[in-house]
Structures are given as C-alpha cells and as structure tokens.
Design a protein around this motif. Sequence first.
Motif, PDB file in Angstrom:
ATOM      1  N   CYS A 103      46.634  46.365  22.150  1.00  0.00           N
ATOM      2  CA  CYS A 103      45.587  46.802  21.687  1.00  0.00           C
ATOM      3  C   CYS A 103      44.488  46.348  22.528  1.00  0.00           C
ATOM      4  O   CYS A 103      44.609  45.799  23.639  1.00  0.00           O
ATOM      5  CB  CYS A 103      45.395  46.017  20.252  1.00  0.00           C
ATOM      6  SG  CYS A 103      45.325  44.290  20.492  1.00  0.00           S
ATOM      7  N   LYS A 104      43.105  46.612  22.344  1.00  0.00           N
ATOM      8  CA  LYS A 104      42.148  46.235  23.187  1.00  0.00           C
ATOM      9  C   LYS A 104      41.660  45.056  23.440  1.00  0.00           C
ATOM     10  O   LYS A 104      41.329  44.499  24.395  1.00  0.00           O
ATOM     11  CB  LYS A 104      40.860  47.309  22.654  1.00  0.00           C
ATOM     12  CG  LYS A 104      40.713  48.575  22.958  1.00  0.00           C
ATOM     13  CD  LYS A 104      39.488  49.367  22.314  1.00  0.00           C
ATOM     14  CE  LYS A 104      39.581  50.745  22.423  1.00  0.00           C
ATOM     15  NZ  LYS A 104      38.328  51.495  21.972  1.00  0.00           N
ATOM     16  N   LEU A 105      41.969  44.162  22.141  1.00  0.00           N
ATOM     17  CA  LEU A 105      41.606  42.851  22.268  1.00  0.00           C
ATOM     18  C   LEU A 105      42.348  42.120  23.276  1.00  0.00           C
ATOM     19  O   LEU A 105      42.236  41.208  23.848  1.00  0.00           O
ATOM     20  CB  LEU A 105      41.537  42.394  20.653  1.00  0.00           C
ATOM     21  CG  LEU A 105      41.298  40.845  20.658  1.00  0.00           C
ATOM     22  CD1 LEU A 105      40.201  40.595  21.298  1.00  0.00           C
ATOM     23  CD2 LEU A 105      41.309  40.384  19.146  1.00  0.00           C
ATOM     24  N   CYS A 106      43.851  42.509  22.753  1.00  0.00           N
ATOM     25  CA  CYS A 106      44.858  41.671  23.673  1.00  0.00           C
ATOM     26  C   CYS A 106      44.712  42.051  25.376  1.00  0.00           C
ATOM     27  O   CYS A 106      45.118  41.156  26.048  1.00  0.00           O
ATOM     28  CB  CYS A 106      46.319  42.033  23.214  1.00  0.00           C
ATOM     29  SG  CYS A 106      46.510  41.440  21.552  1.00  0.00           S
ATOM     30  N   LEU A 107      44.601  43.237  25.445  1.00  0.00           N
ATOM     31  CA  LEU A 107      44.494  43.677  26.911  1.00  0.00           C
ATOM     32  C   LEU A 107      43.126  42.769  27.456  1.00  0.00           C
ATOM     33  O   LEU A 107      43.485  42.271  28.661  1.00  0.00           O
ATOM     34  CB  LEU A 107      44.022  45.310  26.780  1.00  0.00           C
ATOM     35  CG  LEU A 107      44.043  45.750  28.196  1.00  0.00           C
ATOM     36  CD1 LEU A 107      45.150  45.421  29.164  1.00  0.00           C
ATOM     37  CD2 LEU A 107      43.622  47.257  28.432  1.00  0.00           C
ATOM     38  N   LYS A 108      42.087  42.572  26.789  1.00  0.00           N
ATOM     39  CA  LYS A 108      41.236  41.965  27.168  1.00  0.00           C
ATOM     40  C   LYS A 108      41.292  40.478  27.463  1.00  0.00           C
ATOM     41  O   LYS A 108      40.902  39.760  28.212  1.00  0.00           O
ATOM     42  CB  LYS A 108      39.680  42.215  26.202  1.00  0.00           C
ATOM     43  CG  LYS A 108      38.451  41.458  26.589  1.00  0.00           C
ATOM     44  CD  LYS A 108      37.553  41.607  25.781  1.00  0.00           C
ATOM     45  CE  LYS A 108      36.206  41.043  26.253  1.00  0.00           C
ATOM     46  NZ  LYS A 108      34.716  41.245  25.417  1.00  0.00           N
ATOM     47  N   GLU A 109      42.050  40.024  26.510  1.00  0.00           N
ATOM     48  CA  GLU A 109      42.332  38.480  26.537  1.00  0.00           C
ATOM     49  C   GLU A 109      43.476  38.053  27.503  1.00  0.00           C
ATOM     50  O   GLU A 109      43.503  37.018  28.030  1.00  0.00           O
ATOM     51  CB  GLU A 109      42.728  38.020  25.261  1.00  0.00           C
ATOM     52  CG  GLU A 109      41.706  38.043  23.909  1.00  0.00           C
ATOM     53  CD  GLU A 109      42.517  37.529  22.813  1.00  0.00           C
ATOM     54  OE1 GLU A 109      43.621  37.599  22.454  1.00  0.00           O
ATOM     55  OE2 GLU A 109      41.890  37.262  21.866  1.00  0.00           O
ATOM     56  N   ARG A 110      44.387  39.057  27.878  1.00  0.00           N
ATOM     57  CA  ARG A 110      45.288  38.797  28.506  1.00  0.00           C
ATOM     58  C   ARG A 110      45.248  39.211  30.356  1.00  0.00           C
ATOM     59  O   ARG A 110      46.037  38.992  31.007  1.00  0.00           O
ATOM     60  CB  ARG A 110      46.726  39.199  28.185  1.00  0.00           C
ATOM     61  CG  ARG A 110      47.135  38.882  27.143  1.00  0.00           C
ATOM     62  CD  ARG A 110      48.149  39.267  26.380  1.00  0.00           C
ATOM     63  NE  ARG A 110      48.532  38.682  24.975  1.00  0.00           N
ATOM     64  CZ  ARG A 110      49.458  37.557  24.921  1.00  0.00           C
ATOM     65  NH1 ARG A 110      49.988  37.094  25.782  1.00  0.00           N
ATOM     66  NH2 ARG A 110      49.643  37.111  23.711  1.00  0.00           N
ATOM     67  N   THR A 111      44.070  39.927  30.492  1.00  0.00           N
ATOM     68  CA  THR A 111      43.780  40.292  31.839  1.00  0.00           C
ATOM     69  C   THR A 111      42.297  39.562  32.230  1.00  0.00           C
ATOM     70  O   THR A 111      41.746  39.102  31.404  1.00  0.00           O
ATOM     71  CB  THR A 111      43.629  41.748  31.832  1.00  0.00           C
ATOM     72  OG1 THR A 111      42.538  42.270  31.076  1.00  0.00           O
ATOM     73  CG2 THR A 111      44.905  42.433  31.660  1.00  0.00           C
ATOM     74  N   ILE A 112      42.319  39.598  33.836  1.00  0.00           N
ATOM     75  CA  ILE A 112      41.143  38.862  34.368  1.00  0.00           C
ATOM     76  C   ILE A 112      40.788  39.755  35.528  1.00  0.00           C
ATOM     77  O   ILE A 112      41.839  39.957  36.282  1.00  0.00           O
ATOM     78  CB  ILE A 112      41.337  37.330  34.517  1.00  0.00           C
ATOM     79  CG1 ILE A 112      40.168  36.699  34.884  1.00  0.00           C
ATOM     80  CG2 ILE A 112      42.417  37.099  35.507  1.00  0.00           C
ATOM     81  CD1 ILE A 112      40.272  35.110  34.756  1.00  0.00           C
ATOM     82  N   CYS A 113      39.621  39.757  36.121  1.00  0.00           N
ATOM     83  CA  CYS A 113      39.078  39.958  37.114  1.00  0.00           C
ATOM     84  C   CYS A 113      38.768  38.956  38.125  1.00  0.00           C
ATOM     85  O   CYS A 113      38.736  37.928  37.827  1.00  0.00           O
ATOM     86  CB  CYS A 113      37.919  41.093  37.077  1.00  0.00           C
ATOM     87  SG  CYS A 113      36.486  40.080  36.695  1.00  0.00           S
ATOM     88  N   TYR A 114      38.744  39.316  39.416  1.00  0.00           N
ATOM     89  CA  TYR A 114      38.448  38.284  40.446  1.00  0.00           C
ATOM     90  C   TYR A 114      37.243  37.603  40.361  1.00  0.00           C
ATOM     91  O   TYR A 114      37.332  36.153  40.518  1.00  0.00           O
ATOM     92  CB  TYR A 114      38.692  38.905  41.705  1.00  0.00           C
ATOM     93  CG  TYR A 114      38.532  37.837  43.050  1.00  0.00           C
ATOM     94  CD1 TYR A 114      39.927  37.084  43.497  1.00  0.00           C
ATOM     95  CD2 TYR A 114      37.378  37.554  43.613  1.00  0.00           C
ATOM     96  CE1 TYR A 114      39.954  36.387  44.306  1.00  0.00           C
ATOM     97  CE2 TYR A 114      37.511  36.426  44.633  1.00  0.00           C
ATOM     98  CZ  TYR A 114      38.699  35.911  44.867  1.00  0.00           C
ATOM     99  OH  TYR A 114      38.491  34.877  46.162  1.00  0.00           O
TER     100      TYR A 114
END
Length: 293
Positions: A103-114
């Motif tokens: 979902c959008k929230l989990c994708l945001k919480e579980r990914t990170i940019c450099y």
Amino acid sequence: MDRQKAEEHWIGDSSFSKFLSPLDLIELSLVCKSFWSCLSSRTSSTTQMIWRLSREQFLCHPKLPPPADMCEQDYISLVLYNKCHFCKNVYSLTVWVFCRRFCKLCLKERTICYNNFNEAWKKIPLKAIRGLRYIKMYSEIPYTEKYELHRYYLIEDIKTLYDEFIVLALQNKDNDFIASWELDKHMKGNIYMKEISKYSKEQLSVQSTIFRNNMIKLGKILDSLMEEGSIDDNRPKYELDVLYDCLDAKNAFSTTDQLLLNEKEFKIMRESLVAMYPEIKKRHNKKKRKHVL
C-alpha cells in the motif's frame, strides 16, 4: 491416503491441473494434510509444474516464468492476492522490483532514498548501493515546493548490505577486494533490474488489454439497459448517469484491469446493477431537489 501415496499420485499424473484454476488448487490444498503437503511444497518440481500449468491455463498474466528464487505459489499470489503484504490493506499495488504488494503507506515506510541514509549507511561504497534493487519516486526538496526524482531502496536491503560491508571491514579486506565486491554487486544489480522490468511491462500490457475488453463488455451492458423502454412511455427505463453511479458504487471501474471477467460474471453484474438502481435513483432525485431549492 498418506503423504507418500499422495505424492506418488501427483507425480503419476499432474495433467489434472489443466482443469483446475489456481483458486481451485488453493481450495484443494485445504481438503487434507496430504493434499496440503503436496500442493504447498516450494521445492518439489512436480508441485511447481502443477501450479505452472494451472497459471498458464487460467490466468491472463503472468505468462513469464517466475523471477529467480520465487516459487509458483508466491508468483501467482502477486496477481490474485490484492492485499498489502504487510498491513493487509486492499488498496495495494504490485511492485515487481521488490516482488511484493505494497500500500502507499507501507511503501513509504519501508523504502528510503540515499539523501535520508544515516551516517553509518553512507559509509557503504556508492557503487555497491547502486547495485541494489530500487524504484524511482519523487520527493519534496526541503524548504521549497519543488520535487526531485530519487532512487528508493528497501530498508531491509540496505541493512543486509551494510552488515555484509561491516563483515568485510572487520576482516581487513584490502582495497582491491572491496573494489571487486562493489563491482560484483553493481553488475548483478543491473542484470536484476533489467530482467525484472519485463514483468512490469507485461503487467501493463495485459492490464491495458483486460481493461479495454472489460470496458467493451460493460458498455454492452449499459447499452442493453438503455434500450429497455419504460412501461408508461417510450422513455428509457434507466438513466445513463444513474447507471454510471451504480457501477461506481460497485467499484467496477477500479477492478476492470485486474482479471478478464467472463460472461457469467457480467451477467451477475448486470443483475446487481438492476437491483441497486432504485436506491441510486432515489439519491439522484434527492440531489436534484436540493439543487432546485
């Protein structure tokens, strides 16, 4: 039937899977422990063949073989299972790069940019980081209203890579070894991203075809309803804008790109539209009266 005999049965004849959809196989696996043992195996070549034949026979996609290190059951679930793998939210999408649904929230919480890496993670050689699987997303530039496109990595992948790098550092590996490790990570990552992109392209292509075919059938349903005359006069029995609201209430437009609906399913949809039409019509009439007032 004990497990050994059940397995011998499947090995002897797996052609039955051509007549059973993946959903049928799931139901069959719940019949008894022996069936579950056979159909849930991730390593049995016979079990994988059963699921593959069923997938190829009944699903519009995926037609490609599963990605590396993914079994047929997990592969099929990415298409049939519409919930987020983490929070079970039904509003999710398949992220083929990570081979999961988010979902959008989990994708945001579980990914990170450099840019958001902690100081420890930034010690990892950049070339090795560039070898990780990633998706591209826009992020807001601080103190501005502008957005930049960044690579977003799975946090769990970063942690795994960091642990691997620390082990090499503790082993006092020389610069040449570290450079070779970086290059290997980078090359494998590029190969993976190139291969996995095929699945996204296939899904987009198939979903476009499914959506087009389903919308044509939906149009035929609406046409047939609009052709029905009223008992009292020659006016159409159903109003088009009300029918559109009926479809919207059934969430029909958001599901037409997932699975190709058969004639029976469209017949059921037509009947449900007719059943819910009076209630939606009442809502329309209330709105009209409010506008008049």
